[in-house]
Design a protein around this motif. Structure first.
Motif, short mmCIF file in Angstrom:
data_model
loop_
_atom_site.label_atom_id
_atom_site.label_comp_id
_atom_site.label_asym_id
_atom_site.label_seq_id
_atom_site.Cartn_x
_atom_site.Cartn_y
_atom_site.Cartn_z
N GLU A 192 78.79 -42.41 -0.10
CA GLU A 192 79.40 -43.40 0.81
C GLU A 192 80.38 -42.77 1.81
O GLU A 192 80.72 -43.38 2.82
N ALA A 193 80.85 -41.53 1.52
CA ALA A 193 81.73 -40.86 2.50
C ALA A 193 80.94 -40.49 3.75
O ALA A 193 81.48 -40.42 4.85
N GLY A 194 79.62 -40.25 3.57
CA GLY A 194 78.75 -40.00 4.72
C GLY A 194 78.96 -38.66 5.40
O GLY A 194 78.71 -38.51 6.58
N VAL A 195 79.45 -37.65 4.63
CA VAL A 195 79.67 -36.32 5.22
C VAL A 195 78.71 -35.33 4.58
O VAL A 195 78.73 -35.15 3.36
N SER A 196 77.86 -34.71 5.39
CA SER A 196 76.91 -33.70 4.88
C SER A 196 77.50 -32.30 5.06
O SER A 196 78.16 -32.03 6.06
N VAL A 197 77.23 -31.42 4.09
CA VAL A 197 77.72 -30.04 4.17
C VAL A 197 76.51 -29.12 4.21
O VAL A 197 75.65 -29.17 3.31
N VAL A 198 76.43 -28.28 5.23
CA VAL A 198 75.27 -27.40 5.41
C VAL A 198 75.74 -25.99 5.75
O VAL A 198 76.62 -25.82 6.59
N CYS A 199 75.13 -24.99 5.12
CA CYS A 199 75.35 -23.60 5.54
C CYS A 199 74.10 -23.16 6.31
O CYS A 199 72.99 -23.58 5.98
N VAL A 200 74.30 -22.32 7.31
CA VAL A 200 73.14 -21.83 8.06
C VAL A 200 73.23 -20.32 8.22
O VAL A 200 74.31 -19.75 8.30
N SER A 201 72.05 -19.70 8.28
CA SER A 201 72.00 -18.28 8.64
C SER A 201 71.50 -18.19 10.08
O SER A 201 70.44 -18.74 10.40
N PRO A 202 72.26 -17.54 10.96
CA PRO A 202 71.80 -17.42 12.34
C PRO A 202 70.72 -16.35 12.50
O PRO A 202 70.10 -16.24 13.55
N GLY A 203 70.48 -15.58 11.41
CA GLY A 203 69.59 -14.43 11.51
C GLY A 203 70.40 -13.18 11.83
O GLY A 203 71.63 -13.20 11.83
N VAL A 204 69.72 -12.09 12.10
CA VAL A 204 70.40 -10.85 12.46
C VAL A 204 70.52 -10.85 13.98
O VAL A 204 69.52 -10.79 14.69
N VAL A 205 71.75 -10.98 14.47
CA VAL A 205 71.99 -11.21 15.89
C VAL A 205 72.62 -9.97 16.51
O VAL A 205 73.34 -9.23 15.83
N GLN A 206 72.38 -9.76 17.80
CA GLN A 206 72.90 -8.59 18.51
C GLN A 206 74.41 -8.55 18.47
O GLN A 206 75.08 -9.17 19.28
N THR A 207 74.94 -7.81 17.51
CA THR A 207 76.38 -7.57 17.49
C THR A 207 76.51 -6.15 16.96
O THR A 207 75.56 -5.58 16.45
N ASN A 208 77.72 -5.62 17.08
CA ASN A 208 77.91 -4.23 16.67
C ASN A 208 78.18 -4.16 15.18
O ASN A 208 79.27 -3.86 14.74
N VAL A 209 77.16 -4.44 14.36
CA VAL A 209 77.43 -4.46 12.92
C VAL A 209 76.83 -3.25 12.19
O VAL A 209 76.78 -3.24 10.98
N ALA A 210 76.39 -2.24 12.91
CA ALA A 210 75.59 -1.23 12.20
C ALA A 210 76.38 -0.14 11.50
O ALA A 210 75.92 0.42 10.53
N ARG A 211 77.60 0.17 11.98
CA ARG A 211 78.24 1.40 11.52
C ARG A 211 78.46 1.48 10.02
O ARG A 211 78.44 2.54 9.45
N ASP A 212 78.69 0.35 9.38
CA ASP A 212 79.05 0.38 7.97
C ASP A 212 77.86 0.12 7.05
O ASP A 212 78.01 -0.03 5.86
#
Length: 371
Positions: free
Chosen positions: A242-262
């Motif tokens: 009855e609160a009517g609030v949904s909770v969802v997690c999403v994965s955006p996928g592997v996106v172009q960011t500088n995440v490679a060094r580690d």
């Protein structure tokens, strides 16, 4: 619960099989995400959203910028909750001039929010709730991955990945519940990561300082993302239909960011060899936009609740429901993460129940406590 039990009944970390499975999942996602999402249009077409109000954290760059712009162009009232107000206002000016002539001016505003300060989070929520306006979608998009950096702590005393990626969004989600209930049916969308598959949370060592595990930025990041899934799972269970609030997690996928060094060498090599496989921020924004706007999301969340499924809804980068990691299914650990999180963000354990009843809840942060 004695000191002998670490986060999962004596478990000190992921078993090597779980760890290996997690990495295989991450690599598989990177190699095949473009194929699995090939049925999606880019940008994702959105329905008219003139009656929606959406708060989006971290909306001045990357995926968050795309989410904010596309929701605004679909007619939503967008609130950019950001640390750098000037950057957000400059973007709005640019978007308005590019949009002019296509319809009504975009309905966007900027509010200041610094996730590295829990006081800032509590003050933001106080300011928003004071409007007594409905909130339909909260998108916890802002996140950090300080690749290869030494361990850093916020002025609240928490490891920075844990605070920005988990604790601050958790505080935001709970303190904004009065506005989300007012906007019901509403949604909390947490932009998570496929990296949660290699995460592990020790609730007695959220800052990774005990020496039981060696800190690396990868440990900090993946643990914070897993903690977010575990916390979301309990929040999803605690919110009655009855609160009517949904909770969802999403994965955006592997996106172009500088995440490679580690990352391990083999993954780094993959990163450099295959820019084709990696999503642009616009492609990476699709799962969050889908979770924020698709009409079937509330029914899907309700179905999981009715089935007593152990985890909250998780939408993968191809906009289909998927299953979070094995560790995320550990209900006992998820409840420990829930309790520890509420303790760290300065809220009573029955906060959700009290806010649903319309009561006020005092938070240790934001200055209300001193009044």
């Amino acid at each position: 619960m004695g000191k002998t039990t670490s986060s999962s009944g004596g478990k000190q970390g992921l078993g090597w099989m779980e760890w290996l499975r997690g990495w295989l999942y991450v690599i598989y996602e990177m190699l095949f995400q473009r194929i699995s999402a090939s049925h999606l249009q880019n940008p994702l077409p959105l329905p008219p959203l003139h009656d929606l109000t959406c708060i989006i954290t971290g909306s001045t760059s990357g995926i968050g910028l795309q989410i904010a712009r596309q929701l605004a162009e679909a007619g939503a009232h967008v609130v950019m909750a950001v640390r750098n107000s000037k950057a957000a206002n400059d973007l709005i000016q640019k978007w308005q001039s590019e949009w002019s002539g296509k319809g009504l001016p975009l309905n966007i505003e900027v509010m200041e929010l610094d996730l590295l300060s829990l006081d800032s989070v509590a003050r933001f929520c106080e300011a928003w709730n004071a409007r007594s306006a409905p909130l339909h979608v909260l998108i916890n998009n802002a996140g950090i991955f300080s690749i290869g950096e030494p361990q850093k702590f916020s002025k609240d005393g928490y490891e920075e990945h844990m605070q920005v990626n988990h604790l601050a969004p958790a505080l935001l989600s709970i303190l904004l519940l009065p506005s989300l209930i007012r906007g019901s049916p509403s949604r909390i969308v947490n932009v998570n990561s496929v990296m949660h598959y290699i995460g592990f949370v020790d609730t007695e060592d959220m800052n990774v300082v005990s020496g039981k595990r060696k800190y690396t930025s990868l440990v900090g990041y993946s643990s914070s993302k897993l903690a977010q899934v575990q916390f979301s799972s309990v929040l999803h269970k605690r919110l009655p239909a009855e609160a009517g609030v949904s909770v969802v997690c999403v994965s955006p996928g592997v996106v172009q960011t500088n995440v490679a060094r580690d990352l391990p060498r083999i993954v780094q090599a993959a990163y450099h060899l295959i820019p084709y496989f990696i999503f642009t921020p616009q492609e990476g924004s699709r799962s969050a936009l889908f979770a924020a706007t698709d009409p079937q999301i509330p029914e899907y969340c309700e179905m999981l609740k009715a089935d007593e499924w152990p985890v909250s809804a998780f939408i993968s980068q191809d906009c289909n429901p998927t299953n979070p990691s094995e560790e995320a299914h550990n209900i006992e650990t998820s409840y420990r993460v829930w309790e520890k999180t509420l303790e760290l963000i300065g809220l009573p354990l029955d906060s959700v129940e009290r806010l649903i009843e319309g009561e006020e809840v005092k938070c240790r942060y934001g200055g209300q406590a001193e009044e």
